[in-house]
Design a protein around this motif. Structure first.
Motif, PDB file in Angstrom:
ATOM      1  N   UNK A  65      -9.832  84.920 -79.742  1.00  0.00           N
ATOM      2  CA  UNK A  65      -8.491  83.995 -79.260  1.00  0.00           C
ATOM      3  C   UNK A  65      -8.637  83.143 -77.606  1.00  0.00           C
ATOM      4  N   UNK A  66      -7.733  83.111 -77.520  1.00  0.00           N
ATOM      5  CA  UNK A  66      -7.671  82.192 -76.191  1.00  0.00           C
ATOM      6  C   UNK A  66      -7.063  83.447 -74.985  1.00  0.00           C
ATOM      7  N   UNK A  67      -7.338  83.654 -73.846  1.00  0.00           N
ATOM      8  CA  UNK A  67      -7.178  84.790 -73.313  1.00  0.00           C
ATOM      9  C   UNK A  67      -6.043  84.625 -72.286  1.00  0.00           C
ATOM     10  N   UNK A  68      -6.146  83.247 -71.801  1.00  0.00           N
ATOM     11  CA  UNK A  68      -4.646  81.853 -70.605  1.00  0.00           C
ATOM     12  C   UNK A  68      -4.040  82.405 -72.224  1.00  0.00           C
ATOM     13  N   UNK A  69      -3.371  81.927 -73.182  1.00  0.00           N
ATOM     14  CA  UNK A  69      -2.030  81.895 -74.238  1.00  0.00           C
ATOM     15  C   UNK A  69      -1.946  83.741 -74.212  1.00  0.00           C
ATOM     16  N   UNK A  86      -9.890  73.439 -74.411  1.00  0.00           N
ATOM     17  CA  UNK A  86     -10.636  74.228 -74.084  1.00  0.00           C
ATOM     18  C   UNK A  86     -10.633  75.170 -75.534  1.00  0.00           C
ATOM     19  N   UNK A  87      -9.675  75.421 -76.309  1.00  0.00           N
ATOM     20  CA  UNK A  87      -8.932  75.870 -77.305  1.00  0.00           C
ATOM     21  C   UNK A  87      -8.818  75.570 -78.200  1.00  0.00           C
ATOM     22  N   UNK A  88      -9.192  75.506 -79.460  1.00  0.00           N
ATOM     23  CA  UNK A  88      -8.090  75.513 -80.799  1.00  0.00           C
ATOM     24  C   UNK A  88      -6.851  75.949 -80.771  1.00  0.00           C
ATOM     25  N   UNK A  89      -6.208  75.326 -82.256  1.00  0.00           N
ATOM     26  CA  UNK A  89      -4.734  76.127 -82.338  1.00  0.00           C
ATOM     27  C   UNK A  89      -5.087  77.379 -83.035  1.00  0.00           C
ATOM     28  N   UNK A  90      -6.204  77.533 -83.415  1.00  0.00           N
ATOM     29  CA  UNK A  90      -6.116  79.430 -84.001  1.00  0.00           C
ATOM     30  C   UNK A  90      -6.607  79.847 -83.093  1.00  0.00           C
ATOM     31  N   UNK A  91      -7.052  79.735 -81.523  1.00  0.00           N
ATOM     32  CA  UNK A  91      -7.295  80.663 -81.223  1.00  0.00           C
ATOM     33  C   UNK A  91      -5.728  80.711 -80.124  1.00  0.00           C
ATOM     34  N   UNK A 126     -16.826  82.938 -81.791  1.00  0.00           N
ATOM     35  CA  UNK A 126     -16.253  80.949 -82.677  1.00  0.00           C
ATOM     36  C   UNK A 126     -16.555  80.250 -81.848  1.00  0.00           C
ATOM     37  N   UNK A 127     -17.023  79.312 -81.425  1.00  0.00           N
ATOM     38  CA  UNK A 127     -17.549  78.420 -80.216  1.00  0.00           C
ATOM     39  C   UNK A 127     -15.596  77.969 -79.666  1.00  0.00           C
ATOM     40  N   UNK A 128     -15.612  77.110 -78.754  1.00  0.00           N
ATOM     41  CA  UNK A 128     -15.017  76.527 -78.797  1.00  0.00           C
ATOM     42  C   UNK A 128     -15.084  75.606 -78.806  1.00  0.00           C
ATOM     43  N   UNK A 129     -13.712  74.710 -78.968  1.00  0.00           N
ATOM     44  CA  UNK A 129     -13.791  73.178 -80.021  1.00  0.00           C
ATOM     45  C   UNK A 129     -14.564  71.737 -79.434  1.00  0.00           C
ATOM     46  N   UNK A 130     -14.910  72.164 -78.125  1.00  0.00           N
ATOM     47  CA  UNK A 130     -15.571  71.051 -77.280  1.00  0.00           C
ATOM     48  C   UNK A 130     -16.955  71.197 -77.849  1.00  0.00           C
ATOM     49  N   UNK A 131     -16.984  72.071 -77.716  1.00  0.00           N
ATOM     50  CA  UNK A 131     -18.984  72.437 -77.978  1.00  0.00           C
ATOM     51  C   UNK A 131     -18.883  72.369 -80.236  1.00  0.00           C
ATOM     52  N   UNK A 169     -10.232  71.368 -90.112  1.00  0.00           N
ATOM     53  CA  UNK A 169      -9.056  70.751 -89.360  1.00  0.00           C
ATOM     54  C   UNK A 169      -8.232  71.717 -88.349  1.00  0.00           C
ATOM     55  N   UNK A 170      -8.791  72.699 -87.941  1.00  0.00           N
ATOM     56  CA  UNK A 170      -8.778  73.074 -86.924  1.00  0.00           C
ATOM     57  C   UNK A 170      -9.044  72.258 -85.622  1.00  0.00           C
ATOM     58  N   UNK A 171     -10.603  72.173 -85.985  1.00  0.00           N
ATOM     59  CA  UNK A 171     -10.274  71.425 -84.851  1.00  0.00           C
ATOM     60  C   UNK A 171     -10.270  69.954 -84.682  1.00  0.00           C
ATOM     61  N   UNK A 172      -9.898  69.233 -85.823  1.00  0.00           N
ATOM     62  CA  UNK A 172      -9.668  68.028 -85.697  1.00  0.00           C
ATOM     63  C   UNK A 172      -8.402  67.961 -85.420  1.00  0.00           C
ATOM     64  N   UNK A 173      -7.364  68.911 -85.438  1.00  0.00           N
ATOM     65  CA  UNK A 173      -6.087  69.149 -84.821  1.00  0.00           C
ATOM     66  C   UNK A 173      -5.940  68.757 -82.638  1.00  0.00           C
TER      67      UNK A 173
END
Length: 573
Positions: free
Chosen positions: A223-227, A264-269, A191-196, A93-97
């Motif tokens: 987690x997302x470093x940019x965020x 580049x990132x998922x919602x959880x990241x 944990x892999x990036x969503x596009x992977x 679901x995280x990836x689907x979003x």
């Protein structure tokens, strides 16, 4: 004789020994109020983040020794770098979003110069900041074609710590130590990036080459470093310049959203980045070694270099409050399910109150903790129910004041200190059983549909009722200072005004203030907007009345007020 003395001494000693266990706790015990219990910090396995934030190092690789890892360790409930997916449905679901967001984008932004991009959250003050902080970026436009795989991050420094606004720049850069790195949790969770993970996640078309060239190992999502950097920058700028608090934290949340938008990132990241960045920011602001630079940065922001700069203009991409609020709240959870325990009490991390220190400067540290406790996100969301409470902090809502009043809440505003000490607006719908006591010379406006039951007491300064039910459900007493309203305010119980009090009414077609109980009147009634006066217009409606206003000000010559059993009206002639 000696035996009797020994017996008396023994009896006396026995009496003391019997009494001591009862007396000692009374003398030493510290009474803890129910509110203090509600806002008391909860210690995590790593201790308190603000005390141990510098322990985020490569040498500390367990949740109990590394606070960054420990803070985000709820992620291990549904993912293991060894076993893989522990909760496939939730992770899918995280990836689907993420996929849906990338598929519905209308434009994409290459956001590589992290701190610089947050400057837009300053709105009308951005141009002054760019000039006086010597802010720079080498990404000023969206590319017209895919960038080379070797495209570097920004080659220029986002701003100059030796510039006229150097202390503001230095304040932001205090979060840039190794303790602000996402390296340990990223390389632990792997944990892999969503596009992977899914072809449905569409990379930013301008970044396809960069993303395709990323290594198979060592390039992770959570987690997302940019965020993280986005929230660190936005929250630090908000500390220095709280007049743009909500706009800056909204821009920080948008930084995370942009990372999902880019694929580049998922919602959880991104959610993890918000938690981590906020914890780091609060930790740095709690460090006594940084108090001097914090003070200087605030002073710079409120000088003619920024707040009163001639470069201030009307441009503001974040001027829509409702849109900011909607976006910020959505980005706290991204629509992921609330299927955990939804009955957990809110927890406020140790030291988190510093994040509101300049935004709510008239409140004590414990009062700011109560604000955070009464405006937090409900429990039950994956990842966000960490031991200390960082995941549930809602800084956008907290900037709007209390969500509930638990007890007698004294708000002492000193207008001579300026800024929010002189005037502030609480937009939340305030509930609870407590009472609001307005003290000090400042002006506080209540904008919410309030239901708190303890009533209102005004002793000094000004309290504005700017919504029909702003006064809550209790009695209202004006013992000093001024109560104002320009709406048809409803008081659910009684109203009492002393000889030192003033009621200021702005006359409109819908002015009549309704008092369900008894109105005990004295002091001064002030009428504003006298051009709109209409004879026999009702100003007050009440269940009954006792006394009269000693003074009525603001009426043109020939006008007066007339008292009836259940109303007060304007009369001409």
């Amino acid at each position: 004789m000696m035996m009797r003395k020994k017996q008396r001494f023994g009896a006396a000693l026995a009496t003391v020994l019997v009494l001591l266990p009862m007396m000692t706790p009374v003398a030493q015990a510290k009474t803890i109020s129910p509110v203090d219990q509600l806002i008391a910090p909860h210690e995590a396995s790593y201790g308190f983040y603000v005390d141990n934030y510098k322990a985020n190092t490569k040498q500390n690789t367990t949740p109990s020794t590394n606070p960054a890892y420990g803070l985000l360790n709820n992620f291990s409930k549904y993912w293991s770098p060894v076993k893989g997916q522990l909760d496939p449905a939730f992770l899918n679901q995280n990836t689907a979003i993420a996929a849906k967001i990338t598929q519905n984008r209308t434009s994409a932004e290459v956001t590589r110069s992290l701190s610089y991009s947050l400057i837009s959250g300053l709105g009308p003050y951005a141009k002054a900041f760019i000039k006086n902080a010597n802010a720079q970026t080498d990404y000023t436009t969206v590319p017209t074609e895919p960038q080379p795989a070797t495209t570097p991050y920004s080659k220029v420094k986002w701003a100059d710590p030796n510039s006229k606004l150097g202390d503001m720049v230095k304040l932001v850069e205090l979060t840039r130590g190794s303790y602000g790195s996402t390296g340990v949790p990223k390389n632990t969770f792997k944990y892999k990036r969503p596009y992977k993970l899914s072809k449905d996640v569409l990379p930013n078309p301008y970044l396809v080459n960069v993303m395709a060239a990323s290594p198979k190992d060592g390039d992770f999502d959570f987690p997302s470093g940019h965020t993280t950097a986005g929230f660190e920058t936005g929250e630090m700028l908000a500390y220095a310049f709280p007049e743009r608090f909500q706009e800056l934290v909204t821009r920080s949340s948008e930084m995370g959203y942009d990372r999902i938008l880019a694929g580049r990132h998922s919602p959880l990241a991104v959610m993890g980045g918000r938690m981590f960045g906020t914890a780091v920011t609060a930790s740095v602001l709690n460090d006594p070694a940084n108090r001097d630079i914090m003070k200087k940065a605030y002073q710079e922001a409120h000088s003619n270099l920024l707040q009163s700069s001639p470069l201030v203009n009307a441009q503001d991409d974040y001027s829509n409050y409702q849109e900011n609020q909607k976006n910020y709240r959505y980005r706290m959870t991204y629509g992921l399910p609330q299927d955990g325990d939804s009955n957990q009490a809110m927890r406020v991390p140790k030291g988190a109150e510093v994040l509101l220190e300049t935004r709510l400067p008239y409140l004590s540290a414990n009062q700011r903790r109560a604000v955070l406790a009464t405006t937090g996100l409900p429990s039950g969301y994956h990842l966000l129910d960490d031991a200390e409470g960082w995941g549930r902090l809602d800084l956008f809502s907290a900037a709007n004041g209390y969500g509930q009043l638990w007890d007698t809440t004294k708000v002492n505003m000193d207008a001579t200190k300026g800024s929010f000490n002189a005037h502030d607006t609480w937009r939340n719908n305030i509930g609870g059983t407590g009472q609001l006591v307005k003290q000090g010379s400042g002006d506080l406006t209540l904008n919410g549909n309030n239901t708190f039951k303890g009533g209102i007491q005004v002793t000094n300064g000004q309290l504005d009722l700017n919504a029909t039910n702003a006064a809550g459900q209790g009695n209202v007493a004006v013992k000093g200072g001024t109560l104002t309203t320009n709406t048809a305010a409803k008081l659910q119980k009684g109203y009492q005004q002393s000889k030192r009090g003033t009621l200021a009414l702005t006359v409109t077609k819908a002015t009549a203030m309704k008092i369900r109980g008894q109105a005990k009147l004295a002091g001064t009634l002030t009428i504003t907007n006298a051009k709109s006066l209409k004879s026999h217009q009702v100003l007050l409606k009440f269940g009954s009345v006792k006394g009269k206003f000693a003074h009525v000000k603001g009426l043109p010559q020939g006008w007066h007020v007339k008292y009836h059993a259940h109303s007060l009206e304007l009369v001409r002639g």
